[in-house]
Design a protein around this motif. Structure first.
Motif, PDB file in Angstrom:
ATOM      1  N   LYS A 283       0.826  -1.212   0.000  1.00  0.00           N
ATOM      2  CA  LYS A 283       0.000   0.000   0.000  1.00  0.00           C
ATOM      3  C   LYS A 283       0.859   1.261   0.000  1.00  0.00           C
ATOM      4  O   LYS A 283       1.756   1.415   0.830  1.00  0.00           O
ATOM      5  N   VAL A 284       0.573   2.141  -0.944  1.00  0.00           N
ATOM      6  CA  VAL A 284       1.256   3.437  -0.998  1.00  0.00           C
ATOM      7  C   VAL A 284       0.423   4.481  -0.268  1.00  0.00           C
ATOM      8  O   VAL A 284      -0.781   4.308  -0.061  1.00  0.00           O
ATOM      9  N   ASP A 285       1.066   5.579   0.105  1.00  0.00           N
ATOM     10  CA  ASP A 285       0.345   6.671   0.760  1.00  0.00           C
ATOM     11  C   ASP A 285      -0.348   7.576  -0.244  1.00  0.00           C
ATOM     12  O   ASP A 285      -1.300   8.275   0.097  1.00  0.00           O
ATOM     13  N   PHE A 286       0.151   7.564  -1.488  1.00  0.00           N
ATOM     14  CA  PHE A 286      -0.444   8.398  -2.536  1.00  0.00           C
ATOM     15  C   PHE A 286       0.046   7.909  -3.893  1.00  0.00           C
ATOM     16  O   PHE A 286       1.038   7.183  -4.000  1.00  0.00           O
ATOM     17  N   PHE A 287      -0.658   8.330  -4.925  1.00  0.00           N
ATOM     18  CA  PHE A 287      -0.182   8.174  -6.297  1.00  0.00           C
ATOM     19  C   PHE A 287       0.091   9.555  -6.879  1.00  0.00           C
ATOM     20  O   PHE A 287      -0.743  10.463  -6.755  1.00  0.00           O
ATOM     21  N   GLY A 288       1.259   9.691  -7.480  1.00  0.00           N
ATOM     22  CA  GLY A 288       1.558  10.905  -8.228  1.00  0.00           C
ATOM     23  C   GLY A 288       1.089  10.723  -9.665  1.00  0.00           C
ATOM     24  O   GLY A 288       1.258   9.652 -10.252  1.00  0.00           O
ATOM     25  N   ILE A 289       0.508  11.774 -10.227  1.00  0.00           N
ATOM     26  CA  ILE A 289      -0.041  11.728 -11.575  1.00  0.00           C
ATOM     27  C   ILE A 289       0.637  12.797 -12.428  1.00  0.00           C
ATOM     28  O   ILE A 289       0.605  13.986 -12.093  1.00  0.00           O
ATOM     29  N   ASN A 290       1.267  12.356 -13.523  1.00  0.00           N
ATOM     30  CA  ASN A 290       1.810  13.295 -14.506  1.00  0.00           C
ATOM     31  C   ASN A 290       0.858  13.340 -15.694  1.00  0.00           C
ATOM     32  O   ASN A 290       0.663  12.322 -16.366  1.00  0.00           O
ATOM     33  N   TYR A 291       0.270  14.494 -15.920  1.00  0.00           N
ATOM     34  CA  TYR A 291      -0.727  14.621 -16.998  1.00  0.00           C
ATOM     35  C   TYR A 291      -0.354  15.763 -17.928  1.00  0.00           C
ATOM     36  O   TYR A 291      -0.090  16.881 -17.480  1.00  0.00           O
ATOM     37  N   TYR A 292      -0.396  15.464 -19.239  1.00  0.00           N
ATOM     38  CA  TYR A 292      -0.160  16.492 -20.252  1.00  0.00           C
ATOM     39  C   TYR A 292      -1.233  16.518 -21.329  1.00  0.00           C
ATOM     40  O   TYR A 292      -1.506  17.569 -21.913  1.00  0.00           O
ATOM     41  N   ASN A 293      -1.839  15.372 -21.609  1.00  0.00           N
ATOM     42  CA  ASN A 293      -2.800  15.339 -22.707  1.00  0.00           C
ATOM     43  C   ASN A 293      -3.634  14.067 -22.667  1.00  0.00           C
ATOM     44  O   ASN A 293      -3.320  13.127 -21.934  1.00  0.00           O
ATOM     45  N   TRP A 321       1.446  18.415 -28.616  1.00  0.00           N
ATOM     46  CA  TRP A 321       0.465  17.702 -27.796  1.00  0.00           C
ATOM     47  C   TRP A 321      -0.828  18.502 -27.695  1.00  0.00           C
ATOM     48  O   TRP A 321      -0.805  19.742 -27.629  1.00  0.00           O
ATOM     49  N   PRO A 322      -1.968  17.815 -27.638  1.00  0.00           N
ATOM     50  CA  PRO A 322      -3.244  18.530 -27.509  1.00  0.00           C
ATOM     51  C   PRO A 322      -3.449  19.101 -26.112  1.00  0.00           C
ATOM     52  O   PRO A 322      -3.037  18.495 -25.114  1.00  0.00           O
ATOM     53  N   CYS A 323      -4.081  20.262 -26.043  1.00  0.00           N
ATOM     54  CA  CYS A 323      -4.464  20.856 -24.757  1.00  0.00           C
ATOM     55  C   CYS A 323      -5.860  20.369 -24.407  1.00  0.00           C
ATOM     56  O   CYS A 323      -6.828  20.775 -25.047  1.00  0.00           O
ATOM     57  N   ASP A 324      -5.971  19.525 -23.415  1.00  0.00           N
ATOM     58  CA  ASP A 324      -7.271  18.945 -23.078  1.00  0.00           C
ATOM     59  C   ASP A 324      -7.426  18.844 -21.568  1.00  0.00           C
ATOM     60  O   ASP A 324      -7.148  17.812 -20.965  1.00  0.00           O
ATOM     61  N   SER A 325      -7.868  19.922 -20.955  1.00  0.00           N
ATOM     62  CA  SER A 325      -8.044  19.922 -19.508  1.00  0.00           C
ATOM     63  C   SER A 325      -9.223  19.059 -19.073  1.00  0.00           C
ATOM     64  O   SER A 325      -9.231  18.527 -17.958  1.00  0.00           O
ATOM     65  N   GLU A 326     -10.214  18.887 -19.944  1.00  0.00           N
ATOM     66  CA  GLU A 326     -11.329  18.002 -19.615  1.00  0.00           C
ATOM     67  C   GLU A 326     -10.823  16.567 -19.475  1.00  0.00           C
ATOM     68  O   GLU A 326     -11.361  15.782 -18.688  1.00  0.00           O
ATOM     69  N   GLY A 327      -9.798  16.227 -20.251  1.00  0.00           N
ATOM     70  CA  GLY A 327      -9.197  14.906 -20.124  1.00  0.00           C
ATOM     71  C   GLY A 327      -8.604  14.692 -18.747  1.00  0.00           C
ATOM     72  O   GLY A 327      -8.659  13.584 -18.200  1.00  0.00           O
ATOM     73  N   LEU A 328      -8.031  15.738 -18.167  1.00  0.00           N
ATOM     74  CA  LEU A 328      -7.493  15.633 -16.818  1.00  0.00           C
ATOM     75  C   LEU A 328      -8.611  15.368 -15.820  1.00  0.00           C
ATOM     76  O   LEU A 328      -8.476  14.520 -14.930  1.00  0.00           O
ATOM     77  N   PHE A 329      -9.719  16.075 -15.945  1.00  0.00           N
ATOM     78  CA  PHE A 329     -10.856  15.841 -15.046  1.00  0.00           C
ATOM     79  C   PHE A 329     -11.329  14.400 -15.165  1.00  0.00           C
ATOM     80  O   PHE A 329     -11.547  13.714 -14.161  1.00  0.00           O
ATOM     81  N   ARG A 330     -11.481  13.908 -16.409  1.00  0.00           N
ATOM     82  CA  ARG A 330     -11.925  12.525 -16.599  1.00  0.00           C
ATOM     83  C   ARG A 330     -10.930  11.541 -15.995  1.00  0.00           C
ATOM     84  O   ARG A 330     -11.312  10.550 -15.367  1.00  0.00           O
ATOM     85  N   GLU A 367      -0.226  31.764 -23.607  1.00  0.00           N
ATOM     86  CA  GLU A 367      -0.758  30.430 -23.904  1.00  0.00           C
ATOM     87  C   GLU A 367      -0.521  29.474 -22.732  1.00  0.00           C
ATOM     88  O   GLU A 367      -1.381  28.652 -22.397  1.00  0.00           O
ATOM     89  N   ARG A 368       0.660  29.586 -22.099  1.00  0.00           N
ATOM     90  CA  ARG A 368       0.935  28.716 -20.958  1.00  0.00           C
ATOM     91  C   ARG A 368       0.029  29.083 -19.781  1.00  0.00           C
ATOM     92  O   ARG A 368      -0.456  28.185 -19.071  1.00  0.00           O
ATOM     93  N   ILE A 369      -0.194  30.354 -19.569  1.00  0.00           N
ATOM     94  CA  ILE A 369      -1.081  30.771 -18.479  1.00  0.00           C
ATOM     95  C   ILE A 369      -2.474  30.208 -18.688  1.00  0.00           C
ATOM     96  O   ILE A 369      -3.100  29.681 -17.750  1.00  0.00           O
ATOM     97  N   ASN A 370      -2.982  30.278 -19.910  1.00  0.00           N
ATOM     98  CA  ASN A 370      -4.298  29.713 -20.196  1.00  0.00           C
ATOM     99  C   ASN A 370      -4.305  28.202 -19.947  1.00  0.00           C
ATOM    100  O   ASN A 370      -5.272  27.656 -19.397  1.00  0.00           O
ATOM    101  N   TYR A 371      -3.243  27.535 -20.372  1.00  0.00           N
ATOM    102  CA  TYR A 371      -3.133  26.089 -20.160  1.00  0.00           C
ATOM    103  C   TYR A 371      -3.171  25.771 -18.664  1.00  0.00           C
ATOM    104  O   TYR A 371      -3.934  24.904 -18.213  1.00  0.00           O
ATOM    105  N   LEU A 372      -2.343  26.458 -17.894  1.00  0.00           N
ATOM    106  CA  LEU A 372      -2.284  26.192 -16.463  1.00  0.00           C
ATOM    107  C   LEU A 372      -3.621  26.494 -15.791  1.00  0.00           C
ATOM    108  O   LEU A 372      -4.092  25.723 -14.951  1.00  0.00           O
ATOM    109  N   TYR A 373      -4.221  27.600 -16.171  1.00  0.00           N
ATOM    110  CA  TYR A 373      -5.510  27.954 -15.564  1.00  0.00           C
ATOM    111  C   TYR A 373      -6.540  26.859 -15.814  1.00  0.00           C
ATOM    112  O   TYR A 373      -7.234  26.418 -14.887  1.00  0.00           O
ATOM    113  N   ASN A 374      -6.648  26.419 -17.062  1.00  0.00           N
ATOM    114  CA  ASN A 374      -7.660  25.423 -17.399  1.00  0.00           C
ATOM    115  C   ASN A 374      -7.418  24.103 -16.681  1.00  0.00           C
ATOM    116  O   ASN A 374      -8.371  23.435 -16.238  1.00  0.00           O
TER     117      ASN A 374
END
Length: 444
Positions: A283-293, A321-330, A367-374
């Motif tokens: 058992k781990v205490d957490f999972f780290g997630i690297n997400y870009y697309n 790479w595609p910018c898809d913040s909805e993919g991160l939510f999913r 563009e990066r600010i918009n990416y980070l915000y989303n």
């Protein structure tokens, strides 16, 4: 619209040793597989390597001071195996230990937490010469290396990550041939998958047996594609892709074992020995997630794997790479359920953009600010939806060596002048500072 995070939510930044440290042959460090890979003509853009990079080995105090000014609460860095045990196995290098102790102590002076990743791809070349991750012995070599890190640094590290992105260490490096050591062989890749998983399990057992208490987990870069159409064949292709590239790691880590679909559809079997799966499922205490697309995929009979990525409509970053913040939510929603609500951290998320330094030493990276915000908004929405997401680490703190892209691609919120090695915070750094301070707003 403002970003809604609790006061306990952790905001950090991230880098990796080979990408930022430089000093490749100082204080006892010996070559790693990326030193070798970069020397092969055509493997890395312009033949770039990490010999100097942004020289954080000598400039870490300057970087930490800048993190402090930006309000960064935690720094995720990685430890270089060839600094700690230069020959891959055997004697521990006291100068390597001293560097990371000094780094952690400097972070603590500034009130910044130290999040240490034990392995982020810089395998000692001596071990690669013996087969690297295809050789079961390497899991035990990794264990000895992890022991050296735990036993010498546990009092100054606030949180541990055993391994970064098993997908890249295995499939990307042994099946697709894109990263060091650059093989394209399914049988080798399958062995590498199991041995990386076993290495993680061995380290977890040692850590728990020693009674160390700092939180410990592993970072994955889950590939959770969406089916390109409603066709049953495309839905099945997306499930197969997720099983091959994500569940092959998360399944064993969460006690589910390897996905049966990989044997049924692709004929894959893993070199499991007695007791392996029990070790890996610690058992781990957490999972780290690297997400870009997130990519759309469809069934493809011409592809030996049975699926293929399809074109997308979203804006491309400068790395394609595609910018898809909805993919991160999913993805966060799926991960929360799949891991039985294990705490999650975004350990990498960021955007590669075509940054230009102006005459007044500014970088206006809207563009990066918009990416980070989303993507931060997707994190906020996931928390509201019940996901136990506890922190976010922007990738990356500073422009650096971007693997096969060399120095041609920039992800940093701090601009690095590779000739002078001067650092210049970009507009995105000041945006991130405001997010941390509780003023995460932008004009739509």
């Amino acid at each position: 619209m403002s970003l809604d995070f609790s006061k306990n939510f952790l905001f950090g930044c991230a880098t990796a040793s080979y990408q930022v440290e430089g000093a490749s042959f100082e204080d006892g460090r010996k070559p790693c597989i990326w030193d070798t890979f970069a020397s092969i003509p055509g493997k890395v853009y312009c033949g770039d390597d990490g010999k100097v990079s942004v020289d954080q080995y000598h400039r870490y105090k300057e970087d930490i001071e800048l993190m402090d000014k930006l309000g960064i609460q935690a720094y995720r860095f990685s430890i270089a195996w060839p600094r700690i045990i230069p020959n891959g196995r055997g004697e521990v290098n006291p100068k390597g230990i001293a560097y990371y102790r000094n780094l952690c102590e400097e972070l603590h002076k500034r009130g910044i937490k130290a999040y240490a990743t034990i392995y982020h791809w810089d395998l000692p070349q001596t071990l690669q010469d013996e087969g690297g991750w295809t050789n079961r012995q390497i899991a035990y070599d990794y264990l000895e290396y992890a022991k050296a890190c735990f036993d010498n640094l546990n009092d100054v590290v606030d949180s541990w990550i055993t391994i970064n992105e098993p997908f890249c260490i295995t499939w990307l490096s042994y099946l697709y041939g894109a990263h060091a050591p650059g093989y394209q062989d399914m049988s080798l890749a399958v062995k590498a998958v199991h041995h990386v998983n076993l290495a993680h399990g061995l380290a977890m057992k040692y850590y728990r047996d020693k009674g160390y208490t700092a939180p410990i987990g592993i970072t994955v870069n889950p590939q959770t594609p969406r089916p390109a159409t409603r066709k049953e064949s495309d839905i099945e292709a997306a499930l197969l892709s997720r099983a091959l590239e994500t569940e092959v790691f998360l399944g064993p880590y969460t006690g589910k074992g390897y996905p049966q679909i990989l044997t049924d559809k692709l004929g894959i079997t893993f070199p499991i020995e007695d007791g392996d799966l029990e070790l890996i499922s610690a058992k781990v205490d957490f999972f780290g997630i690297n997400y870009y697309n997130e990519y759309p995929v469809s069934a493809d009979e011409s592809n030996p794997l049975g699926f293929a990525q399809q074109p997308f409509w979203e804006r491309k970053t400068n790395i394609g790479w595609p910018c898809d913040s909805e993919g991160l939510f999913r993805q966060l929603k799926w991960l929360d359920e799949y891991t039985n609500h294990t705490p999650l951290y975004i350990t990498e998320n960021g955007s590669c953009e075509d940054d230009k330094l102006t005459l007044d030493n500014r970088v206006h990276d809207k563009e990066r600010i918009n990416y980070l915000y989303n993507h931060l908004e997707a994190c906020s929405d996931a928390i509201k939806a019940g996901v136990d997401l506890r922190g976010y680490f922007v990738w990356s703190f500073i422009d650096n060596y971007e693997w096969t892209e060399g120095y041609s691609k920039r992800f940093g919120i701090v601009y690095a002048d590779y000739k002078t090695l001067k650092r210049y915070p970009k507009d995105s750094a000041y945006f991130y500072r405001d997010v941390i301070a509780g003023y995460g707003k932008i004009d739509r």
